[in-house]
Design a protein around this motif. Sequence first.
Motif, mmCIF file in Angstrom:
data_model
loop_
_atom_site.group_PDB
_atom_site.id
_atom_site.type_symbol
_atom_site.label_atom_id
_atom_site.label_comp_id
_atom_site.label_asym_id
_atom_site.label_seq_id
_atom_site.Cartn_x
_atom_site.Cartn_y
_atom_site.Cartn_z
ATOM 1 N N SER A 176 28.786 -38.170 12.503
ATOM 2 C CA SER A 176 27.762 -39.204 12.352
ATOM 3 C C SER A 176 28.421 -40.554 12.064
ATOM 4 O O SER A 176 29.526 -40.617 11.526
ATOM 5 C CB SER A 176 26.807 -38.843 11.217
ATOM 6 N N GLN A 177 27.723 -41.622 12.426
ATOM 7 C CA GLN A 177 28.264 -42.955 12.138
ATOM 8 C C GLN A 177 28.440 -43.191 10.641
ATOM 9 O O GLN A 177 29.444 -43.783 10.236
ATOM 10 C CB GLN A 177 27.396 -44.042 12.776
ATOM 11 N N PRO A 178 27.498 -42.748 9.770
ATOM 12 C CA PRO A 178 27.742 -42.922 8.330
ATOM 13 C C PRO A 178 29.029 -42.224 7.865
ATOM 14 O O PRO A 178 29.768 -42.761 7.041
ATOM 15 C CB PRO A 178 26.498 -42.313 7.675
ATOM 16 N N THR A 179 29.314 -41.036 8.417
ATOM 17 C CA THR A 179 30.555 -40.331 8.070
ATOM 18 C C THR A 179 31.756 -41.148 8.518
ATOM 19 O O THR A 179 32.729 -41.297 7.766
ATOM 20 C CB THR A 179 30.591 -38.929 8.728
ATOM 21 N N ILE A 180 31.688 -41.689 9.723
ATOM 22 C CA ILE A 180 32.781 -42.529 10.241
ATOM 23 C C ILE A 180 32.974 -43.745 9.348
ATOM 24 O O ILE A 180 34.100 -44.067 8.948
ATOM 25 C CB ILE A 180 32.503 -42.964 11.693
ATOM 26 N N TYR A 181 31.890 -44.437 9.015
ATOM 27 C CA TYR A 181 32.006 -45.646 8.189
ATOM 28 C C TYR A 181 32.568 -45.337 6.798
ATOM 29 O O TYR A 181 33.359 -46.114 6.265
ATOM 30 C CB TYR A 181 30.657 -46.368 8.070
ATOM 31 N N ARG A 182 32.170 -44.210 6.212
ATOM 32 C CA ARG A 182 32.725 -43.845 4.894
ATOM 33 C C ARG A 182 34.235 -43.643 4.986
ATOM 34 O O ARG A 182 34.990 -44.083 4.119
ATOM 35 C CB ARG A 182 32.044 -42.586 4.346
ATOM 36 N N ARG A 183 34.687 -42.966 6.050
ATOM 37 C CA ARG A 183 36.122 -42.728 6.199
ATOM 38 C C ARG A 183 36.860 -44.011 6.537
ATOM 39 O O ARG A 183 37.970 -44.226 6.074
ATOM 40 C CB ARG A 183 36.388 -41.671 7.287
ATOM 41 N N ILE A 184 36.256 -44.875 7.320
ATOM 42 C CA ILE A 184 36.872 -46.176 7.623
ATOM 43 C C ILE A 184 37.065 -46.963 6.334
ATOM 44 O O ILE A 184 38.132 -47.524 6.089
ATOM 45 C CB ILE A 184 36.032 -46.960 8.654
ATOM 46 N N ASP A 185 36.035 -46.993 5.478
ATOM 47 C CA ASP A 185 36.145 -47.693 4.192
ATOM 48 C C ASP A 185 37.277 -47.112 3.347
ATOM 49 O O ASP A 185 38.058 -47.849 2.744
ATOM 50 C CB ASP A 185 34.832 -47.617 3.412
ATOM 51 N N LEU A 186 37.359 -45.798 3.313
ATOM 52 C CA LEU A 186 38.397 -45.118 2.538
ATOM 53 C C LEU A 186 39.778 -45.458 3.083
ATOM 54 O O LEU A 186 40.699 -45.792 2.320
ATOM 55 C CB LEU A 186 38.159 -43.602 2.584
ATOM 56 N N LEU A 187 39.951 -45.398 4.389
ATOM 57 C CA LEU A 187 41.247 -45.690 5.004
ATOM 58 C C LEU A 187 41.630 -47.166 4.853
ATOM 59 O O LEU A 187 42.790 -47.488 4.649
ATOM 60 C CB LEU A 187 41.228 -45.283 6.480
ATOM 61 N N GLN A 188 40.645 -48.051 4.908
ATOM 62 C CA GLN A 188 40.918 -49.478 4.711
ATOM 63 C C GLN A 188 41.320 -49.770 3.270
ATOM 64 O O GLN A 188 42.137 -50.647 3.023
ATOM 65 C CB GLN A 188 39.695 -50.323 5.082
ATOM 66 N N GLU A 189 40.749 -49.041 2.336
ATOM 67 C CA GLU A 189 41.063 -49.240 0.926
ATOM 68 C C GLU A 189 42.560 -49.089 0.666
ATOM 69 O O GLU A 189 43.122 -49.769 -0.179
ATOM 70 C CB GLU A 189 40.279 -48.230 0.083
ATOM 71 N N TYR A 190 43.211 -48.202 1.412
ATOM 72 C CA TYR A 190 44.646 -47.966 1.240
ATOM 73 C C TYR A 190 45.471 -48.572 2.367
ATOM 74 O O TYR A 190 46.624 -48.228 2.560
ATOM 75 C CB TYR A 190 44.916 -46.462 1.088
ATOM 76 N N ASP A 191 44.857 -49.491 3.112
ATOM 77 C CA ASP A 191 45.540 -50.252 4.162
ATOM 78 C C ASP A 191 46.168 -49.335 5.210
ATOM 79 O O ASP A 191 47.269 -49.588 5.697
ATOM 80 C CB ASP A 191 46.585 -51.180 3.540
ATOM 81 N N LEU A 192 45.471 -48.253 5.555
ATOM 82 C CA LEU A 192 45.979 -47.320 6.553
ATOM 83 C C LEU A 192 45.477 -47.630 7.959
ATOM 84 O O LEU A 192 45.991 -47.098 8.935
ATOM 85 C CB LEU A 192 45.606 -45.882 6.173
ATOM 86 N N ILE A 193 44.448 -48.477 8.043
ATOM 87 C CA ILE A 193 43.943 -48.893 9.350
ATOM 88 C C ILE A 193 43.731 -50.398 9.344
ATOM 89 O O ILE A 193 43.658 -51.032 8.295
ATOM 90 C CB ILE A 193 42.632 -48.174 9.729
ATOM 91 N N LYS A 194 43.660 -50.952 10.536
ATOM 92 C CA LYS A 194 43.338 -52.374 10.646
ATOM 93 C C LYS A 194 42.119 -52.531 11.534
ATOM 94 O O LYS A 194 41.801 -51.657 12.343
ATOM 95 C CB LYS A 194 44.524 -53.184 11.141
ATOM 96 N N GLU A 195 41.461 -53.649 11.349
ATOM 97 C CA GLU A 195 40.192 -53.903 12.015
ATOM 98 C C GLU A 195 40.285 -55.241 12.721
ATOM 99 O O GLU A 195 40.895 -56.181 12.212
ATOM 100 C CB GLU A 195 39.115 -53.935 10.924
ATOM 101 N N ARG A 196 39.699 -55.298 13.908
ATOM 102 C CA ARG A 196 39.584 -56.594 14.574
ATOM 103 C C ARG A 196 38.197 -56.687 15.181
ATOM 104 O O ARG A 196 37.613 -55.676 15.587
ATOM 105 C CB ARG A 196 40.673 -56.800 15.603
ATOM 106 N N THR A 197 37.670 -57.886 15.195
ATOM 107 C CA THR A 197 36.330 -58.123 15.713
ATOM 108 C C THR A 197 36.429 -58.525 17.178
ATOM 109 O O THR A 197 37.209 -59.407 17.528
ATOM 110 C CB THR A 197 35.619 -59.221 14.904
ATOM 111 N N LEU A 198 35.641 -57.855 17.993
ATOM 112 C CA LEU A 198 35.603 -58.129 19.426
ATOM 113 C C LEU A 198 34.198 -58.574 19.802
ATOM 114 O O LEU A 198 33.235 -58.310 19.079
ATOM 115 C CB LEU A 198 35.983 -56.882 20.215
ATOM 116 N N VAL A 199 34.085 -59.228 20.945
ATOM 117 C CA VAL A 199 32.791 -59.671 21.453
ATOM 118 C C VAL A 199 32.480 -58.877 22.716
ATOM 119 O O VAL A 199 33.280 -58.849 23.654
ATOM 120 C CB VAL A 199 32.794 -61.184 21.753
ATOM 121 N N ALA A 200 31.323 -58.228 22.719
ATOM 122 C CA ALA A 200 30.885 -57.456 23.885
ATOM 123 C C ALA A 200 30.398 -58.403 24.974
ATOM 124 O O ALA A 200 30.168 -59.600 24.734
ATOM 125 C CB ALA A 200 29.772 -56.499 23.468
#
Length: 116
Positions: free
Chosen positions: A43-67
């Motif tokens: 589910s998207q909520p599950t994905i977002y929770r894990r993204i938040d967790l991984l970002q907290e420890y700087d294990l992933i990076k995020e970039r904003t794109l335009v569709a």
Amino acid sequence: MDDEVPIEEILNTIGDEHARTVLASISREPGSAKELAERLDLSQPTIYRRIDLLQEYDLIKERTLVADDGNHYNEYTSNFNSTVISLEGDEYDVRIFREENLPDRFSRLWDDLGVN
């Protein structure tokens, strides 16, 4: 990785099955939360929770794109090349190896030399 982060927290993050699944997926191919939910059948909520967790420890990076329709969305990718967990005596050590770009590496070298 911040040396102040308790080892247990990093190990707990890596130990989370869904966090590992998300991390493995974006290590192969970057993706948005929606793409990850579809790709991983979570589910998207599950994905977002894990993204938040991984970002907290700087294990992933995020970039904003335009569709094409002008809407913005975030794409996620892994923020490291490898992790080494070692045990010495009764203490764990976790080392996260990141690929640095040349300007960052030069700046750090310059700072380490104490050149003003």
